[in-house]
Design a protein around this motif. Structure first.
Motif: not given
Length: 148
Positions: A102-111, A116-122, A140-148
């Motif tokens: 949930e935190i990862v999803k919210a942060t992906v939307q925030e930024v 995957k180019a936005d990985m660093g920002k997230v 890191n793994k969860l962020v990659q899953q969200q961005l793929s």
């Protein structure tokens, strides 16, 4: 009660109960906290700085555990596993994977991340939110899953 007070109390208890492993870990953590204080030029560390030190100590032990497992050193694996369990007592309660998603999803939307180019920002936005409450590699793994 501050972390240092807790460590001192637990150290006294470990001495009385002759718990060598626990005593050793507490002394290592206290030394790491004192070294961090010296490095920062202060006697009193903030809660965030204490958390950083604890997280670093835990990460070092997890890395050691992986290396010892790969090398087949079961004697050292057991010792490091015990140290990890002792250290985890002093960390804040860890977030569940569902909470992290949930935190990862919210942060992906925030930024406004979309690839995957936005990985660093997230990662830069999310790490302060979960510091000490979750493992960086899992995030890191969860962020990659969200961005793929």
């Amino acid at each position: 009660m501050s972390l240092l007070e807790r460590l001192n109390n637990d150290m006294k208890t470990a001495m009385k109960n002759k718990e060598k492993d626990k005593l050793s870990v507490i002394r290592m953590v206290k030394a790491a906290l004192q070294n961090e204080g010296i490095k920062l030029g202060t006697n009193e560390l903030s809660e965030e700085a204490e958390l950083t030190v604890l997280t670093r100590e835990l990460k070092q032990r997890k890395d050691s555990l992986r290396e010892f497992s790969n090398a087949g050193r079961e004697d050292l694996v057991n010792k490091i596993q015990t140290e990890i369990e002792i250290l985890e007592v002093y960390l804040p309660e860890q977030l569940s994977e569902e909470e992290l998603v949930e935190i990862v999803k919210a942060t992906v939307q925030e930024v406004n991340a979309s690839s995957k180019a936005d990985m660093g920002k997230v990662m830069a936005a999310i790490m302060p939110k979960v510091k000490g409450k979750a493992d960086g590699s899992l995030i890191n793994k969860l962020v990659q899953q969200q961005l793929s």
